[in-house]
Design an enzyme around this catalytic site. Sequence first.
Site, mmCIF file in Angstrom:
data_model
loop_
_atom_site.group_PDB
_atom_site.id
_atom_site.type_symbol
_atom_site.label_atom_id
_atom_site.label_comp_id
_atom_site.label_asym_id
_atom_site.label_seq_id
_atom_site.Cartn_x
_atom_site.Cartn_y
_atom_site.Cartn_z
ATOM 1 N N GLN A 260 -3.783 28.346 48.015
ATOM 2 C CA GLN A 260 -2.559 28.179 47.234
ATOM 3 C C GLN A 260 -1.315 28.314 48.094
ATOM 4 O OE1 GLN A 260 -2.247 27.135 43.932
ATOM 5 N NE2 GLN A 260 -4.351 26.695 44.529
ATOM 6 N N HIS A 263 0.267 25.185 49.583
ATOM 7 C CA HIS A 263 0.929 24.228 48.694
ATOM 8 C C HIS A 263 2.413 24.109 49.004
ATOM 9 C CE1 HIS A 263 -1.510 22.374 45.641
ATOM 10 N NE2 HIS A 263 -2.135 23.492 45.364
ATOM 11 N N GLU A 327 -0.569 31.767 37.122
ATOM 12 C CA GLU A 327 -1.040 30.395 36.920
ATOM 13 C C GLU A 327 -2.567 30.332 37.071
ATOM 14 O OE1 GLU A 327 -0.306 25.980 38.933
ATOM 15 O OE2 GLU A 327 0.212 27.791 40.037
ATOM 16 N N HIS A 328 -3.054 30.817 38.210
ATOM 17 C CA HIS A 328 -4.495 30.859 38.478
ATOM 18 C C HIS A 328 -4.929 32.317 38.600
ATOM 19 C CE1 HIS A 328 -2.935 27.147 40.553
ATOM 20 N NE2 HIS A 328 -3.873 26.604 39.793
ATOM 21 N N ASP A 361 -8.693 22.644 40.963
ATOM 22 C CA ASP A 361 -7.695 21.715 41.502
ATOM 23 C C ASP A 361 -8.250 20.302 41.586
ATOM 24 O OD1 ASP A 361 -5.563 23.408 41.824
ATOM 25 O OD2 ASP A 361 -5.888 23.775 43.954
ATOM 26 N N HIS A 421 17.225 22.064 -5.219
ATOM 27 C CA HIS A 421 15.773 22.114 -5.057
ATOM 28 C C HIS A 421 15.100 22.375 -6.403
ATOM 29 C CE1 HIS A 421 16.640 22.376 -0.789
ATOM 30 N NE2 HIS A 421 15.343 22.497 -0.479
#
Length: 436
Positions: A260, A263, A327-328, A361, A421
């Site tokens: 990761q 990235h 996230e992960h 991934d 109404h």
Amino acid sequence: LIQIVMEVKDYPILKIITPNDVRALRFDPVDPIAKEQAQNIINEVKLNDLKGLLDVAVRLRDIDSIDSKIFYTPSELKEVFDGLDIESQEVLKRTAQRIKTFADGQRQALVDTTIKIPGGEVGHWVAPVSVAGCYAPGGRYPLPSSVLMTVISAKSAGVETTIVASPRPAPATLAAAYVAGADGLLAIGGAQAIAALAFGIGPVKACDVIVGPGNKWVTAAKSIVSGICGIDMLAGPSEVLVIADESSDPEIITADLLAQAEHDTEARPILISTSQDIINQVNDNLQKQLSVLPTAPTALEAVKKGFACLCEDIDTAISISDIIGPEHLEIHTKNATEVSKKCNHYGAVFIGSISAEVLGDYGAGPNHVLPTSGTAKYTGGLSVFTFLRVRTWINITSQEDCQELVNDCVSLARLEGLEGHARAGEMRLISNKRIK
């Protein structure tokens, strides 16, 4: 050029912080400066239409000139796919099939529903949006996997028109768009691409929803156009959090953290462990693996932004993970399945040391477009559901059988002070003799 050679001991390690330090952390998925810049770009594109889009794209080096090619049709995408070697073609097709199998299964989980009530029926119909925009990053490394993840999910949902946007697309990105079934690709990125997708500019239709990961300007732009169209989420830099005990393998953990970290320089690798020895071994391995990693210049900057946290027991480790909402989330512990079921906040969980995050991934099936920056506390990852609308309906056919409902409607309307109404409801009373 002078090449600087680093020794192993010079590479960074994860700083060690306490559980209380983690509780004090605050993550904002939208960078305020990037949002201001993205707003200016969106305004320029919206004001000047195609000319504005081209001007910004040239200025930000998405394209070389206003005469550069900015859109690929499905037939042009196929030409690129046909030009790939057979092995690359087969990898794309196999990955696409695994993603499609999972997405089709998700779609089948949400069905039309009809419920009988006194006097008639109520229910919901599930319908896809008409046009989806799917962003795929360019940057350091092309991400054809993101094209597959986003477009295939949209197509499995039943979306009629799906447009990819990706700056300076590599052949693999264009080929992935063909394999996924995209209806075109805009070769422009950043906030300018999000503006084109949101408003419909040049060859691009205005999108009902925009999805996919991107840099901080893409995320900021998505936050701005949200409301004009739907978005999947506000995705910041990539994150991986590993919960590990003394039974874990520090070399595997290190490899997953670096996967990761490479990235983006803003990515965040995090280790939460009940073992000081594991933390120490992971830090030793980080230096060793960074010293031979081709993407080390990016990864080492991300490692500097990551951290390790020592917890007294697994329950504390789980609570710290839930505060972060990564996230992960990888579980490298004894009884990993049981530990995973105790975790509440994450984009996707990878259970046990064999279940590498990189398998997610690259197409095990579930989507890899996931919430970051703690947003997993209130939203899930991209899926077919992102492209679907659940629309409810009411069909009352027996006036006689629905009178209790009508009377309650009239009473509740007057409790709220909404006489219009109440009178509209009274029109449905049998005593009013209005319905024939």
